[in-house]
Design a protein around this motif. Structure first.
Motif, PDB file in Angstrom:
ATOM      1  N   ALA A  50       0.832  -1.210   0.000  1.00 18.51           N
ATOM      2  CA  ALA A  50       0.000   0.000   0.000  1.00 18.51           C
ATOM      3  C   ALA A  50       0.864   1.257   0.000  1.00 18.51           C
ATOM      4  N   HIS A  51       2.046   1.191   0.609  1.00 18.02           N
ATOM      5  CA  HIS A  51       2.943   2.346   0.652  1.00 18.02           C
ATOM      6  C   HIS A  51       3.542   2.644  -0.718  1.00 18.02           C
ATOM      7  N   ALA A  52       3.678   1.615  -1.549  1.00 19.02           N
ATOM      8  CA  ALA A  52       4.290   1.793  -2.869  1.00 19.02           C
ATOM      9  C   ALA A  52       3.256   1.958  -3.974  1.00 19.02           C
ATOM     10  N   SER A  53       1.998   1.821  -3.644  1.00 25.16           N
ATOM     11  CA  SER A  53       0.952   1.854  -4.665  1.00 25.16           C
ATOM     12  C   SER A  53       0.963   3.142  -5.481  1.00 25.16           C
ATOM     13  N   TYR A  54       1.015   4.286  -4.809  1.00 21.71           N
ATOM     14  CA  TYR A  54       0.988   5.562  -5.526  1.00 21.71           C
ATOM     15  C   TYR A  54       2.281   5.774  -6.310  1.00 21.71           C
ATOM     16  N   ILE A  55       3.390   5.245  -5.808  1.00 19.10           N
ATOM     17  CA  ILE A  55       4.649   5.316  -6.563  1.00 19.10           C
ATOM     18  C   ILE A  55       4.492   4.545  -7.868  1.00 19.10           C
ATOM     19  N   GLY A  56       3.830   3.386  -7.801  1.00 22.82           N
ATOM     20  CA  GLY A  56       3.563   2.602  -9.013  1.00 22.82           C
ATOM     21  C   GLY A  56       2.702   3.367 -10.001  1.00 22.82           C
ATOM     22  N   THR A  57       1.692   4.051  -9.484  1.00 23.86           N
ATOM     23  CA  THR A  57       0.837   4.867 -10.354  1.00 23.86           C
ATOM     24  C   THR A  57       1.670   5.938 -11.047  1.00 23.86           C
ATOM     25  N   GLN A  58       2.499   6.623 -10.284  1.00 22.45           N
ATOM     26  CA  GLN A  58       3.305   7.701 -10.851  1.00 22.45           C
ATOM     27  C   GLN A  58       4.406   7.164 -11.762  1.00 22.45           C
ATOM     28  N   PHE A  59       4.921   5.981 -11.475  1.00 24.97           N
ATOM     29  CA  PHE A  59       5.879   5.343 -12.371  1.00 24.97           C
ATOM     30  C   PHE A  59       5.202   5.105 -13.725  1.00 24.97           C
ATOM     31  N   GLY A  60       3.970   4.624 -13.683  1.00 22.61           N
ATOM     32  CA  GLY A  60       3.216   4.413 -14.923  1.00 22.61           C
ATOM     33  C   GLY A  60       2.996   5.708 -15.676  1.00 22.61           C
ATOM     34  N   VAL A  61       2.638   6.755 -14.954  1.00 24.52           N
ATOM     35  CA  VAL A  61       2.447   8.068 -15.576  1.00 24.52           C
ATOM     36  C   VAL A  61       3.753   8.527 -16.226  1.00 24.52           C
ATOM     37  N   GLY A  62       4.845   8.398 -15.496  1.00 18.91           N
ATOM     38  CA  GLY A  62       6.142   8.819 -16.022  1.00 18.91           C
ATOM     39  C   GLY A  62       6.572   8.001 -17.226  1.00 18.91           C
ATOM     40  N   PHE A  63       6.338   6.706 -17.188  1.00 19.12           N
ATOM     41  CA  PHE A  63       6.731   5.843 -18.297  1.00 19.12           C
ATOM     42  C   PHE A  63       5.919   6.179 -19.550  1.00 19.12           C
ATOM     43  N   ILE A  64       4.623   6.349 -19.360  1.00 22.07           N
ATOM     44  CA  ILE A  64       3.765   6.727 -20.494  1.00 22.07           C
ATOM     45  C   ILE A  64       4.164   8.106 -21.009  1.00 22.07           C
ATOM     46  N   MET A  65       4.517   9.016 -20.094  1.00 26.13           N
ATOM     47  CA  MET A  65       4.943  10.362 -20.464  1.00 26.13           C
ATOM     48  C   MET A  65       6.138  10.329 -21.411  1.00 26.13           C
ATOM     49  N   VAL A  66       7.026   9.368 -21.229  1.00 24.89           N
ATOM     50  CA  VAL A  66       8.206   9.244 -22.086  1.00 24.89           C
ATOM     51  C   VAL A  66       7.825   8.714 -23.465  1.00 24.89           C
ATOM     52  N   PHE A  67       6.958   7.716 -23.499  1.00 20.28           N
ATOM     53  CA  PHE A  67       6.690   7.026 -24.760  1.00 20.28           C
ATOM     54  C   PHE A  67       5.519   7.577 -25.558  1.00 20.28           C
ATOM     55  N   VAL A  68       4.565   8.228 -24.899  1.00 20.43           N
ATOM     56  CA  VAL A  68       3.442   8.824 -25.618  1.00 20.43           C
ATOM     57  C   VAL A  68       3.759  10.307 -25.754  1.00 20.43           C
ATOM     58  N   GLN A  69       4.179  10.677 -26.934  1.00 23.36           N
ATOM     59  CA  GLN A  69       4.696  12.023 -27.153  1.00 23.36           C
ATOM     60  C   GLN A  69       3.661  12.906 -27.839  1.00 23.36           C
ATOM     61  N   ASP A  70       3.901  14.221 -27.777  1.00 20.44           N
ATOM     62  CA  ASP A  70       2.950  15.190 -28.311  1.00 20.44           C
ATOM     63  C   ASP A  70       2.780  15.078 -29.823  1.00 20.44           C
ATOM     64  N   GLY A  71       3.857  14.944 -30.538  1.00 21.79           N
ATOM     65  CA  GLY A  71       3.789  14.892 -31.997  1.00 21.79           C
ATOM     66  C   GLY A  71       4.024  13.482 -32.487  1.00 21.79           C
TER      67      GLY A  71
END
Length: 172
Positions: free
Chosen positions: A114-135
């Motif tokens: 439970a302590h790492a759950s939100y870190i996992g969510t943000q890791f997912g956000v960060g990973f998607i942020m790298v690969f799903v680009q604006d253009g």
């Protein structure tokens, strides 16, 4: 139903978010900030603490923990994913495979402690942020670092506003 105390806390939380966004927008008019849109999203995401949780004594600590976890999760994802971009090059199938693995890893972290759950969510956000680009797809990592800088600026702005508001509320 909402108690008067909860309504006040909601108003203070909204005011802090608005002040943080206004601060960044003001700075952006003077000097262009990296990824202002990412910064605004970060402020809102961190403040999406379930509002009834604000009634207990550790509410400020909860928000600070979310800020830290957002930085930790996104930073780990960016540090893992960004070096992969040049290796993947312009191979869309490889990009999708690495993206899927990153999202799987994020889900795995999120479903753990439970302590790492939100870190996992943000890791997912960060990973998607790298690969799903604006253009269109690009192995260039500059967008990744710009978005990460925007997120860090947002959290610094929010921390500054929260400290200032907390100091002001104690004085008044």
């Amino acid at each position: 139903t909402s108690t008067p105390q909860l309504r006040r806390l909601k108003a203070w939380q909204a005011a802090q978010g608005a002040l943080s966004i206004a601060l960044l927008a003001g700075i952006d008019t003077i000097h262009a900030l990296p990824s202002l849109a990412q910064a605004m999203v970060s402020i809102v995401a961190v403040l999406l603490v379930p509002l009834p949780a604000l009634l207990h004594d550790g509410a400020a600590t909860d928000i600070q923990a979310r800020m830290f976890n957002r930085v930790l999760g996104c930073l780990c994802a960016a540090l893992l994913a960004a070096p992969l971009l040049p290796l993947i090059g312009n191979v869309p199938l490889l990009c999708l495979l690495v993206l899927a693995l990153g999202v799987w890893l994020a889900a795995h972290i999120q479903s753990g402690s439970a302590h790492a759950s939100y870190i996992g969510t943000q890791f997912g956000v960060g990973f998607i942020m790298v690969f799903v680009q604006d253009g269109s797809w690009s192995p260039d990592t500059s967008h990744t670092w710009s978005r990460l800088a925007g997120m860090l600026l947002a959290l610094a702005s929010l921390a500054l506003v929260m400290l200032t508001v907390s100091w002001w509320r104690r004085r008044v």
